[in-house]
Design a protein around this motif. Sequence first.
Motif, short mmCIF file in Angstrom:
data_model
loop_
_atom_site.label_atom_id
_atom_site.label_comp_id
_atom_site.label_asym_id
_atom_site.label_seq_id
_atom_site.Cartn_x
_atom_site.Cartn_y
_atom_site.Cartn_z
N ASN A 174 3.46 -18.26 40.42
CA ASN A 174 4.91 -18.37 40.31
C ASN A 174 5.50 -17.03 40.72
O ASN A 174 4.87 -15.98 40.53
N MET A 199 9.29 -14.82 40.73
CA MET A 199 10.71 -14.66 40.44
C MET A 199 11.16 -13.31 41.01
O MET A 199 10.39 -12.34 41.04
N GLY A 254 3.96 -20.88 34.45
CA GLY A 254 5.03 -21.84 34.67
C GLY A 254 6.34 -21.35 34.11
O GLY A 254 6.74 -20.19 34.28
N ARG A 255 7.03 -22.23 33.42
CA ARG A 255 8.33 -21.85 32.87
C ARG A 255 8.24 -20.76 31.82
O ARG A 255 9.21 -20.03 31.59
N SER A 288 8.81 -17.80 34.17
CA SER A 288 10.13 -17.70 34.82
C SER A 288 11.27 -17.69 33.81
O SER A 288 12.29 -17.00 34.02
N ASN A 289 11.11 -18.40 32.70
CA ASN A 289 12.16 -18.35 31.67
C ASN A 289 12.27 -16.97 31.04
O ASN A 289 13.35 -16.55 30.61
N GLN A 312 14.84 -14.63 32.29
CA GLN A 312 16.23 -14.85 31.88
C GLN A 312 16.57 -14.07 30.61
O GLN A 312 17.75 -13.81 30.32
N THR A 318 17.22 -19.83 39.94
CA THR A 318 17.04 -20.25 38.56
C THR A 318 15.54 -20.27 38.26
O THR A 318 14.72 -20.20 39.18
N PRO A 319 15.13 -20.37 36.98
CA PRO A 319 13.70 -20.38 36.67
C PRO A 319 12.96 -21.48 37.42
O PRO A 319 13.44 -22.61 37.56
N THR A 320 11.80 -21.14 37.94
CA THR A 320 11.03 -22.06 38.76
C THR A 320 9.74 -22.46 38.05
O THR A 320 9.24 -21.75 37.18
N ALA A 321 9.19 -23.59 38.49
CA ALA A 321 7.92 -24.07 37.94
C ALA A 321 6.76 -23.47 38.72
O ALA A 321 6.93 -22.92 39.81
N GLU A 322 5.58 -23.59 38.15
CA GLU A 322 4.38 -23.09 38.82
C GLU A 322 4.01 -23.99 39.99
O GLU A 322 4.44 -25.15 40.08
#
Length: 610
Positions: free
Chosen positions: A318, A320, A388-389, A392-393, A396, A411-415
């Motif tokens: 992932n 970001m 995963g999230r 990326s979360n 934030q 915005t937050p992305t998935a793996e």
Amino acid sequence: MRVANCSGFYGDRLDAARLMVDGGPIDVLTGDYLAELTMLILWKARSRGGPGYARTFVDQVTDVLGTCLERGIRIVTNAGGLDPAGLAATVAKIAAEQGLAPKIAHITGDDLADRLGDLTAAGERFTHLDTGRDLAGAGIEPVTANAYLGGWGIAAALAGGADVVVTPRVTDASLVLGPAAWWHGWSPTDWDRLAGAVAAGHVIECGPQATGGNYAFLEEITDLRYPGFPIAEVAADGSAVITKHPGTGGLVSVGTVTAQLLYEIAGPAYAGPDVTAHFDTVRLAQQGPDRVRLAGTRGGPPTDRLKVVLNYLGGYRNTMTLVLTGLDIERKAAWARRELFDLLGGEDSFDEVDVRLLRFDRPDAESNALATAHLRITVKDADRARVGRAFSNATQALVLGGYAGVHTTTTPTAESTYGVYWPATVDRRVVDQQVVFDDGSVAAVAHSPADSDSHQTAGGAAAGQATAATAAKPVGAAGAAEAAGGNEATVRVPLGRLVGARSGDKGGNANVGLWARDDATYRWLRSTLSVERFVDLLPEARDLPVRRYELPNLRAVNFVVVGLLGEGVASSTRPDPQAKGLGEYVRSRHIDAPANLVAAGTTPQTAALP
């Protein structure tokens, strides 16, 4: 014989097939759909229930099949990918729906995925061409394994009357070599003729990249419309003329053809399954507007091993990107990195972390955008949940508790899964190539006579060659001027004011081919640009093996940076994972050059190469 290209990759222009069929007379319509990444893409598509072939070809052939049959144009494509039989059946269905009855053939034999265990037990090591690791000790399970077939299967299919030939993983140049060998009745030992077809095939395989696309010297291209797709007019002696349809955009010149000859190569001995083509023997001449002749290419027997490329799933990844603005960019980046990984349990908790600070900012910028830099953070792990999230979360959380002005580009992305590229070789005797016709008949295809004493690898470099092939040591400004033929003063300019470049990827390696437009500049380039000087211009290569090769007939020097792209494009964390912009970066670097050459370099040169 006029061979037209209508695709340089899976995803190229859909209307190119119609443009090539209607644009002027052609004898064979080809398309290349299989970049090194494509086999993995097709595997992923098939694992989700989709086809294992390039679907864009289906749209193209639906549009032009009737016209090609009416005009006697043969269609040859490697869009079959992992399922040439499936694509052949799809083409037959399309033909029936249109009331057409073409003879369709497909080729098999490249797919070794289900045989890896038996082949390894029989002594095949599948040694990685760059790292030297054996497959058996790597602890991986490949999802694809495809040997690179040659052009004789295509020739046999055409000789058997096929109107459409669907191939799996063949070398890109085979799409020209096969039709040329069939058309002209060449034998498997016509080495020079075959080598000439390989050179022509290498030039047109990437579509408009041979007709002005991605070309370094913008001032030479006066027609700035989208470039027309290329055509190779292959003669019986193996020479060829590269051209395009009249009235199309772009340019076919000694420069555009030189650039493409240097694309994604290693040493001048370009090894293939049918012939070893010596690119340092190719001679180019401008025959007229948008017509460049390739002649003099020498060839020799191939080795007794075929290149085979395996792909395996490396895990999950992932990425970001945090935006930093204005003052204290480096301090903000360091704080953001520490904050983020403190929230995530530390960088050591991931299998791999790649953090890159990309500086676009400038002091006292005229706009907000020009004051920004990017902090690009990539994580990899076998555990998809970690990257995963959850990852990326976490970025934030910095929005209100991080550095001043923090925000992200997405915005937050998935793996996503990523693949790893593993190039190796295999004994050609274990690969059984066949042509399957639509009436059920099957023809075996013999391998070309091989030079079993050759020590070349299928990757194109001599196996015993030093990993850092050095030439003359770097020379100072006075020495550079002397190399150019005088004692003139020097000026500091971007290298690209004097030479062109074309760069690309070969698995985890990157190549940068640099060429001059006149003899004096080539003498300076050859004398000045040693491995050490090249590494000065490309600091990323400082701790990597760099190979250097000279191609005097093209006034070119080619550099291969081993490992710059990690484990291949699907795994690379570089912002430019296929090294497409690497050549232009090297051209942008400043160097001391003789003033007389710089002045002469402002005038485009279109003369024939020696």
